[in-house]
Design a protein around this motif. Structure first.
Motif, PDB file in Angstrom:
ATOM      1  N   GLN A   1      44.914 -17.161 -61.732  1.00 20.69           N
ATOM      2  CA  GLN A   1      44.216 -15.945 -61.314  1.00 20.69           C
ATOM      3  C   GLN A   1      43.571 -16.234 -59.949  1.00 20.69           C
ATOM      4  O   GLN A   1      42.638 -17.032 -59.849  1.00 20.69           O
ATOM      5  CB  GLN A   1      43.160 -15.580 -62.361  1.00 20.69           C
ATOM      6  CG  GLN A   1      42.905 -14.082 -62.512  1.00 20.69           C
ATOM      7  CD  GLN A   1      42.305 -13.468 -61.264  1.00 20.69           C
ATOM      8  OE1 GLN A   1      41.477 -14.070 -60.598  1.00 20.69           O
ATOM      9  NE2 GLN A   1      42.724 -12.265 -60.943  1.00 20.69           N
ATOM     10  N   PRO A   2      44.054 -15.612 -58.881  1.00 17.13           N
ATOM     11  CA  PRO A   2      43.621 -16.022 -57.537  1.00 17.13           C
ATOM     12  C   PRO A   2      42.143 -15.788 -57.259  1.00 17.13           C
ATOM     13  O   PRO A   2      41.517 -16.596 -56.566  1.00 17.13           O
ATOM     14  CB  PRO A   2      44.509 -15.191 -56.605  1.00 17.13           C
ATOM     15  CG  PRO A   2      45.048 -14.083 -57.436  1.00 17.13           C
ATOM     16  CD  PRO A   2      45.114 -14.588 -58.839  1.00 17.13           C
ATOM     17  N   ASP A   3      41.568 -14.712 -57.782  1.00 19.18           N
ATOM     18  CA  ASP A   3      40.151 -14.459 -57.532  1.00 19.18           C
ATOM     19  C   ASP A   3      39.287 -15.536 -58.176  1.00 19.18           C
ATOM     20  O   ASP A   3      38.327 -16.024 -57.579  1.00 19.18           O
ATOM     21  CB  ASP A   3      39.759 -13.084 -58.072  1.00 19.18           C
ATOM     22  CG  ASP A   3      40.578 -11.960 -57.466  1.00 19.18           C
ATOM     23  OD1 ASP A   3      40.739 -11.958 -56.231  1.00 19.18           O
ATOM     24  OD2 ASP A   3      41.092 -11.111 -58.216  1.00 19.18           O
ATOM     25  N   ALA A   4      39.625 -15.900 -59.412  1.00 16.03           N
ATOM     26  CA  ALA A   4      38.859 -16.947 -60.098  1.00 16.03           C
ATOM     27  C   ALA A   4      39.023 -18.288 -59.393  1.00 16.03           C
ATOM     28  O   ALA A   4      38.061 -19.052 -59.251  1.00 16.03           O
ATOM     29  CB  ALA A   4      39.303 -17.055 -61.554  1.00 16.03           C
ATOM     30  N   LEU A   5      40.232 -18.594 -58.933  1.00 18.09           N
ATOM     31  CA  LEU A   5      40.463 -19.832 -58.193  1.00 18.09           C
ATOM     32  C   LEU A   5      39.604 -19.866 -56.925  1.00 18.09           C
ATOM     33  O   LEU A   5      38.975 -20.881 -56.603  1.00 18.09           O
ATOM     34  CB  LEU A   5      41.937 -19.959 -57.823  1.00 18.09           C
ATOM     35  CG  LEU A   5      42.930 -20.195 -58.959  1.00 18.09           C
ATOM     36  CD1 LEU A   5      44.358 -20.015 -58.450  1.00 18.09           C
ATOM     37  CD2 LEU A   5      42.756 -21.576 -59.561  1.00 18.09           C
ATOM     38  N   TYR A   6      39.593 -18.754 -56.229  1.00 23.78           N
ATOM     39  CA  TYR A   6      38.858 -18.690 -54.962  1.00 23.78           C
ATOM     40  C   TYR A   6      37.359 -18.853 -55.193  1.00 23.78           C
ATOM     41  O   TYR A   6      36.694 -19.667 -54.535  1.00 23.78           O
ATOM     42  CB  TYR A   6      39.160 -17.357 -54.275  1.00 23.78           C
ATOM     43  CG  TYR A   6      38.324 -17.111 -53.047  1.00 23.78           C
ATOM     44  CD1 TYR A   6      38.546 -17.831 -51.876  1.00 23.78           C
ATOM     45  CD2 TYR A   6      37.322 -16.156 -53.041  1.00 23.78           C
ATOM     46  CE1 TYR A   6      37.779 -17.615 -50.745  1.00 23.78           C
ATOM     47  CE2 TYR A   6      36.551 -15.924 -51.912  1.00 23.78           C
ATOM     48  CZ  TYR A   6      36.782 -16.661 -50.767  1.00 23.78           C
ATOM     49  OH  TYR A   6      36.016 -16.448 -49.650  1.00 23.78           O
ATOM     50  N   PHE A   7      36.801 -18.093 -56.123  1.00 27.76           N
ATOM     51  CA  PHE A   7      35.356 -18.140 -56.335  1.00 27.76           C
ATOM     52  C   PHE A   7      34.919 -19.441 -56.999  1.00 27.76           C
ATOM     53  O   PHE A   7      33.815 -19.930 -56.739  1.00 27.76           O
ATOM     54  CB  PHE A   7      34.895 -16.934 -57.148  1.00 27.76           C
ATOM     55  CG  PHE A   7      34.746 -15.689 -56.317  1.00 27.76           C
ATOM     56  CD1 PHE A   7      33.659 -15.523 -55.476  1.00 27.76           C
ATOM     57  CD2 PHE A   7      35.704 -14.695 -56.351  1.00 27.76           C
ATOM     58  CE1 PHE A   7      33.517 -14.389 -54.689  1.00 27.76           C
ATOM     59  CE2 PHE A   7      35.574 -13.555 -55.577  1.00 27.76           C
ATOM     60  CZ  PHE A   7      34.484 -13.393 -54.732  1.00 27.76           C
ATOM     61  N   LEU A   8      35.759 -20.019 -57.848  1.00 25.53           N
ATOM     62  CA  LEU A   8      35.418 -21.329 -58.404  1.00 25.53           C
ATOM     63  C   LEU A   8      35.358 -22.352 -57.276  1.00 25.53           C
ATOM     64  O   LEU A   8      34.453 -23.212 -57.248  1.00 25.53           O
ATOM     65  CB  LEU A   8      36.440 -21.754 -59.457  1.00 25.53           C
ATOM     66  CG  LEU A   8      36.242 -23.166 -60.027  1.00 25.53           C
ATOM     67  CD1 LEU A   8      34.856 -23.337 -60.644  1.00 25.53           C
ATOM     68  CD2 LEU A   8      37.331 -23.492 -61.053  1.00 25.53           C
ATOM     69  N   GLY A   9      36.300 -22.277 -56.349  1.00 21.75           N
ATOM     70  CA  GLY A   9      36.255 -23.186 -55.208  1.00 21.75           C
ATOM     71  C   GLY A   9      34.969 -23.041 -54.423  1.00 21.75           C
ATOM     72  O   GLY A   9      34.346 -24.040 -54.038  1.00 21.75           O
TER      73      GLY A   9
END
Length: 295
Positions: free
Chosen positions: A234-242
């Motif tokens: 899930q790209p949004d979760a990947l981005y915000f987790l980063g």
């Protein structure tokens, strides 16, 4: 317009503020974006982090925002609608009625977003908690389906029956999915479950972001991790987790490197996606921090 962050902010904290202006609850995505994994991961056992600097305000969603937009702020200028502050006052006045009234996932999400926009993060988290709890039994039913069957392409009639509309939301789609599961239409059930559960992805991400801005760093990271256990790419979760990992790393090179790896995956999934420019800025800042930590 997005307010330019105070120059005393770290670059990543400023980027987090800008990104949260377009945070993702209530977005419409193809239901294929849900990919199942066995279970939520355990919460991190890392020692509690020292209190971060006071979190920056999360501005309202701008016009032409990047990425999957947050539910538009009620009363955006020029729309002739109540402002979020006015709506919040109405919600506060109706709290007693709202406490006992049945609420859909979509309503819980909207209430959480309203408090989020007003930077009342504990209140926002309370509504998001209810939305997460409401969606959890449906997640369990979805994850109980055979994994291979969940990925099968359903018939066109199923897609039409399980297209999300204003009249056909979480509850209706979940009922349709359950009915198809009872009829052994696993591919159809999987598709309808994914359509039903799509807003719950935004709920989990929004709750994680609210926790981070409210100072609960471990809770924010755990929320993102739990979602990615179920929706690995899930790209949004990947981005915000980063962003959460990088902003709370405090010189931890391994954590900074993981943030960089997550953003690399986002770039692979969406080479020209909504986070393309932000990923370059964030990655450059993390590489600078890695180099400084190693010196």
């Amino acid at each position: 317009m997005i307010t330019i962050p105070d120059l005393t902010m770290t670059p990543l904290r400023a980027l987090l503020t800008l990104s949260l202006a377009t945070a993702l609850a209530g977005c419409e995505r193809e239901p294929k974006t849900i990919v199942a994994a066995p279970a939520d991961p355990p919460r991190s056992t890392r020692a509690p982090a020292e209190p971060a600097d006071a979190p920056p305000p999360a501005p309202g969603a701008p016009d032409g925002a990047r990425g999957a937009p947050m539910t538009p702020a009620p009363g955006a200028p020029g729309q002739g609608l109540p402002s979020s502050a006015e709506l919040l006052a109405q919600v506060e006045a109706m709290k007693g009625q709202l406490a006992s009234a049945p609420k859909s996932l979509e309503i819980l999400l909207a209430l959480g977003n309203l408090y989020f926009q007003e930077r009342r993060y504990p209140d926002a988290i309370g509504w998001y908690d209810q939305a997460v709890a409401l969606a959890e039994p449906v997640w369990k039913d979805y994850l109980a389906l055979p994994a291979a069957a969940r990925e099968k392409e359903p018939a066109a009639a199923v897609k039409q029956a399980c297209t999300r509309t204003e009249q056909r939301g979480f509850e209706a789609l979940a009922k349709e999915a359950s009915a198809r599961a009872r009829k052994k239409d696993v591919a159809g059930a999987g598709y309808c479950y994914r359509a039903a559960l799509e807003p719950s992805i935004g709920v989990r991400i929004q709750r994680a972001n609210a926790r981070l801005l409210g100072g609960d760093e471990r809770g924010a990271i755990a929320d993102h991790e739990a979602l990615l256990a179920r929706v690995p790419d899930q790209p949004d979760a990947l981005y915000f987790l980063g962003l959460a990992l990088a902003e709370t790393a405090r010189g931890d090179v391994a954590q900074l490197e993981r943030a960089r790896a997550l953003w690399k995956r986002v770039a692979e999934l969406q080479p020209n996606g909504p986070y393309a420019d932000d990923l370059k800025l964030a990655t450059a800042e993390v590489e600078r921090r890695i180099a400084a930590a190693r010196r």
